[in-house]
Design an enzyme around this catalytic site. Structure first.
Site, mmCIF file in Angstrom:
data_model
loop_
_atom_site.group_PDB
_atom_site.id
_atom_site.type_symbol
_atom_site.label_atom_id
_atom_site.label_comp_id
_atom_site.label_asym_id
_atom_site.label_seq_id
_atom_site.Cartn_x
_atom_site.Cartn_y
_atom_site.Cartn_z
ATOM 1 N N HIS A 1 -11.008 0.081 -2.737
ATOM 2 C CA HIS A 1 -11.224 0.297 -2.370
ATOM 3 C C HIS A 1 -11.306 0.723 -0.582
ATOM 4 O O HIS A 1 -10.037 0.572 -0.046
ATOM 5 C CB HIS A 1 -12.623 -0.982 -1.813
ATOM 6 C CG HIS A 1 -11.900 -2.760 -1.497
ATOM 7 N ND1 HIS A 1 -12.032 -2.357 -0.111
ATOM 8 C CD2 HIS A 1 -10.874 -3.084 -1.932
ATOM 9 C CE1 HIS A 1 -11.282 -3.560 0.556
ATOM 10 N NE2 HIS A 1 -11.281 -4.153 -0.680
ATOM 11 N N CYS B 1 -6.479 -7.086 -2.735
ATOM 12 C CA CYS B 1 -6.858 -5.927 -2.892
ATOM 13 C C CYS B 1 -5.723 -4.093 -2.770
ATOM 14 O O CYS B 1 -5.253 -4.496 -1.531
ATOM 15 C CB CYS B 1 -8.624 -5.358 -3.051
ATOM 16 S SG CYS B 1 -10.089 -6.340 -3.815
#
Length: 395
Positions: free
Chosen positions: A308, A326
């Site tokens: 992301h 992430c």
């Protein structure tokens, strides 16, 4: 009432329309169920046509205008339907045979299958009908209750591929079965999945309620490899590098914030997504609690990992790991990857100390092929082609 499987003396075909004399070599066609069977014929029993004193030449079975698949034996003495039957449905069977006396005869039968009181509902998690997907895409079928007759269910699942592949089903518990290929799907391949589950007896008292067909297309081969040690992700399309992206992964001081190592698949895309540490056990009041909105988010696991946009960590991307697990990218790189990705694109991560579990999201490629085939109720793989599958020995 005529007993199931009783022989039906077939009327002679021809302009006269008169019955043929029953000689020693006259053809007889035995059908199951027979005329007059009523509505008690179990849907998991096949329709059969047996020829005596001759061969079966053609059989047509229809229900609500749809044809029913079946096959002739090698000696053409018997025809048998391939899949289970729909409960509470009306069927018409028309069979033509050739007798040893050289005469062609036709018999027709109509019957209704038994109704069932309880059915098992199914949900297809992936892929969707008409979806373009990645080369690692699994076929994931969920059941709303435990299935005890797993072999019967597996036998009712059919995959057809424009380009030949080898694949197998694997059960995770008794409410989920997943199909995976041995190697990635060939790029730009049309695939069809047919679940012939109507009338399959799944438990002692529950049956399959409906059939389902899904057609999808495997698109270009999008394969990404991210290395924690050099803080980059290399993205390839059909074997050629299209972008090298600086990333920042999990900081690694806590296991839950360590990016998982291994073969991931992209699972879904959303923008925005709210990242909340409560999902990994750190709620409000916890020392490391966070709740943050992120954009261009592509999920790669069920343990909270996404690729992301992270404008706040651009200075660390390409040189150090500061995320909560992430893969952080710059807004421009994340937006590009978001648009580029299909569900089922492989994302391989290396260099971390936490291994991806096979049941963490779509971590199915973490299992060896031997272990994958071992999870099949039939303990076998299948060779998949344009007209369906043929049993192949496990390898």
């Amino acid at each position: 009432m005529v007993a199931i499987g009783a022989a039906i003396a077939a009327a002679a075909a021809g302009c006269s329309g008169q019955d043929a004399p029953m000689g020693q070599n006259a053809l007889e066609l035995a059908m199951s169920p027979a005329e007059g069977a009523g509505g008690a014929y179990r849907p998991d029993r096949p329709i059969t046509v047996q020829a005596r004193n001759g061969t079966v030449e053609n059989v047509t079975v229809t229900t609500k205008g749809e044809a029913v698949e079946g096959a002739l034996s090698a000696d053409r003495s018997q025809w048998k339907s391939r899949w289970s039957l729909t409960p509470g449905a009306e069927y018409t069977v028309t069979a033509t045979g050739l007798g040893k006396d050289g005469k062609t005869r036709t018999a027709t039968n109509r019957f209704t299958t038994a109704k069932v009181a309880r059915t098992v509902a199914t949900t297809l998690e992936a892929p969707f009908d008409k979806e373009t997907v990645g080369v690692g895409i699994p076929i994931i079928l969920q059941f709303d209750r435990p299935v005890t007759a797993r072999a019967a269910v597996e036998q009712a699942l059919e995959v057809r591929s424009e380009k030949p592949v080898e694949g197998a089903w694997h059960w995770f518990g008794d409410q989920q079965v997943v199909f995976r290929t041995k190697q990635h799907w060939p790029a730009r391949t049309d695939v069809e999945f047919r679940a012939h589950l109507a009338g399959v007896r799944m438990t002692k008292n529950h049956w399959g309620g409906k059939n389902q067909t899904v057609r999808f297309r495997v698109g270009d081969a999008h394969v990404s490899k991210a290395d924690e040690d050099n803080h980059t992700m290399v993205v390839k399309k059909n074997g050629k590098t299209v972008r090298t992206i600086p990333v920042s992964m999990g900081r690694g001081d806590v296991r839950k914030y360590t990016t998982t190592n291994g073969n991931h698949l992209t699972m879904e895309k959303a923008s925005p997504v709210i990242m909340d540490s409560s999902t990994v056990g750190c709620g409000p009041g916890c020392a490391g609690y966070y709740r943050q909105t992120v954009y261009s988010a592509v999920r790669i696991s069920d343990s909270g990992e996404y690729v992301h946009s992270a404008p706040w960590s651009v200075g660390s991307q390409g040189n150090s790991n500061v995320s909560h697990g992430c893969l952080n990218m710059s807004p421009s790189n994340a937006s590009w990857f978001y648009k580029f990705s299909h569900r089922g694109d492989p994302v391989k991560i290396t260099g971390t100390s936490r291994e991806l579990e096979p049941e963490n999201g779509w971590g199915y490629w973490q299992l060896s092929w031997k272990d994958w085939v071992g999870g099949s109720a039939l303990k076998r793989s299948q060779h998949i082609g344009p007209t369906g599958d043929i049993a192949a020995p496990a390898s």
